[in-house]
Design a protein around this motif. Structure first.
Motif, short mmCIF file in Angstrom:
data_model
loop_
_atom_site.label_atom_id
_atom_site.label_comp_id
_atom_site.label_asym_id
_atom_site.label_seq_id
_atom_site.Cartn_x
_atom_site.Cartn_y
_atom_site.Cartn_z
N UNK A 144 48.71 40.15 28.74
CA UNK A 144 47.72 39.62 28.61
C UNK A 144 46.22 41.32 29.45
N UNK A 145 45.76 41.03 29.26
CA UNK A 145 44.49 42.78 29.92
C UNK A 145 43.61 41.88 30.31
N UNK A 146 43.35 42.39 31.36
CA UNK A 146 41.97 41.90 31.91
C UNK A 146 40.90 42.90 31.99
N UNK A 147 39.34 42.07 31.36
CA UNK A 147 38.85 43.01 30.09
C UNK A 147 37.04 42.63 31.52
N UNK A 148 36.24 43.81 31.96
CA UNK A 148 35.10 43.76 32.44
C UNK A 148 34.60 43.29 31.38
N UNK A 149 33.43 42.87 31.07
CA UNK A 149 33.04 42.43 30.05
C UNK A 149 30.75 42.69 30.47
N UNK A 157 42.39 47.88 35.22
CA UNK A 157 44.35 48.37 35.42
C UNK A 157 43.96 47.09 37.45
N UNK A 158 45.32 47.42 37.45
CA UNK A 158 46.02 46.58 38.80
C UNK A 158 44.48 46.78 39.79
N UNK A 159 44.71 48.40 39.96
CA UNK A 159 44.48 49.39 41.26
C UNK A 159 42.52 48.90 41.20
N UNK A 160 42.11 48.91 39.65
CA UNK A 160 41.19 49.04 39.97
C UNK A 160 40.22 47.67 40.91
N UNK A 161 41.44 46.27 40.16
CA UNK A 161 41.52 45.25 40.53
C UNK A 161 41.46 44.56 41.97
N UNK A 162 41.56 45.64 42.62
CA UNK A 162 42.42 45.45 43.42
C UNK A 162 41.01 46.28 44.45
N UNK A 172 41.54 46.06 52.23
CA UNK A 172 42.69 45.10 52.73
C UNK A 172 42.67 44.10 51.89
N UNK A 173 42.25 43.21 51.23
CA UNK A 173 42.72 42.09 50.94
C UNK A 173 43.52 42.09 49.63
N UNK A 174 44.04 42.05 49.36
CA UNK A 174 45.41 41.70 48.92
C UNK A 174 45.23 40.94 46.89
N UNK A 175 45.39 41.91 46.26
CA UNK A 175 45.01 41.11 45.20
C UNK A 175 46.28 40.23 44.91
N UNK A 176 46.29 38.81 44.54
CA UNK A 176 47.32 38.39 44.19
C UNK A 176 47.08 37.12 42.62
#
Length: 271
Positions: A144-149, A157-162, A172-176
């Protein structure tokens, strides 16, 4: 009008989660707040979105997400309202359809309706501070992909979500995986209406906040934490019998010490 809308919510609340029509429920909530508005333009528009989505090509996750973006954000102009974000209209489906602007979760309900019509798997993501969508493909096992409606359907992207996570929970909060939890349909609806409940409470409209909580419970009668919120609001409004009934439900569903203690306190008061 309000009575019919509330009856519709109760009927939806009795269904298994996967059978709840998110758009129908969101429109019922909207009609309670705007009983003078004609809902038919919204009904027709949602039907149009479904027809247009139904002819989208079957594809993988990214391609499906882009096709939905072209439909909702490009063709129909849906995007987030960053200028008047706290306006209650942004959580009301009637106003969202009329303005083509809204909160992420309100927009997400329209996206989810279109995805369903397109045969694309999609779901709400309980991301901290910002509702997102997970969009899969038209077939199983494709990821799946993550969409910002809110951002016109941008694929995150994972970097943007982080970075988004860090801005909300601190650097410093790690994306999990816990930050990308899949939401049930009831949870999506509660997140939508919680915007209204919290805004009313913050404005000192406890009566309105309690009404919002009670309407939310029509579609999610097993939400123990929400029964707690309803009980606290009823107590603040000096409605001990209403509070007692809400605490009884909260205690039955959660068994938490707070609910048990509140029941004892209120029973003594009412005896």
């Amino acid at each position: 009008m309000k009575a019919r809308s509330r009856a519709a919510l109760e009927a939806l609340g009795a269904l298994p989660d996967e059978r709840i029509d998110l758009a129908e429920a969101a429109l019922a909530f909207a009609r309670i707040d705007l009983p003078e508005e004609d809902p038919e333009p919204v009904v027709r528009h949602i039907a149009l979105l479904a027809r247009e989505a139904g002819v989208l090509p079957r594809a993988g996750p990214a391609e499906s997400a882009r096709a939905l973006r072209d439909l909702l954000a490009v063709r129909h102009g849906y995007r987030g309202d960053s200028e008047t974000y706290d306006d209650p209209a942004n959580a009301n489906l009637i106003r969202v359809v009329a303005r083509r602007r809204g909160l992420p979760v309100a927009l997400g309900i329209l996206w989810l309706k279109a995805a369903e019509a397109a045969g694309v798997e999609a779901w709400g993501i309980d991301f901290p501070g910002h509702f997102l969508l997970g969009v899969g493909g038209a077939g199983a096992g494709q990821g799946f992909v993550v969409v910002d409606v809110f951002d016109a359907g941008a694929l995150r992207t994972e970097e943007e979500l982080a970075r988004m996570l860090g801005s909300f929970l601190g650097p410093g909060t790690l994306l999990g995986p816990e930050h990308l939890r899949r939401m049930t349909r009831r949870q999506v609806l509660l997140r939508l209406q919680n915007n209204l409940r919290l805004r009313r409470a913050a404005a000192g409209d406890l009566e309105g906040a309690l009404t919002a909580a009670e309407d939310m419970l029509r579609v999610a009668p097993e939400a123990g934490s929400l029964w707690r919120e309803a009980a606290l609001l009823a107590e603040a409004l000096e409605r001990p019998r209403t509070a007692l009934a809400a605490w009884e439900r909260a205690a039955a569903l959660t068994g938490e010490d707070e609910a048990v203690a509140a029941l004892a306190r209120l029973r003594v008061r009412l005896n």
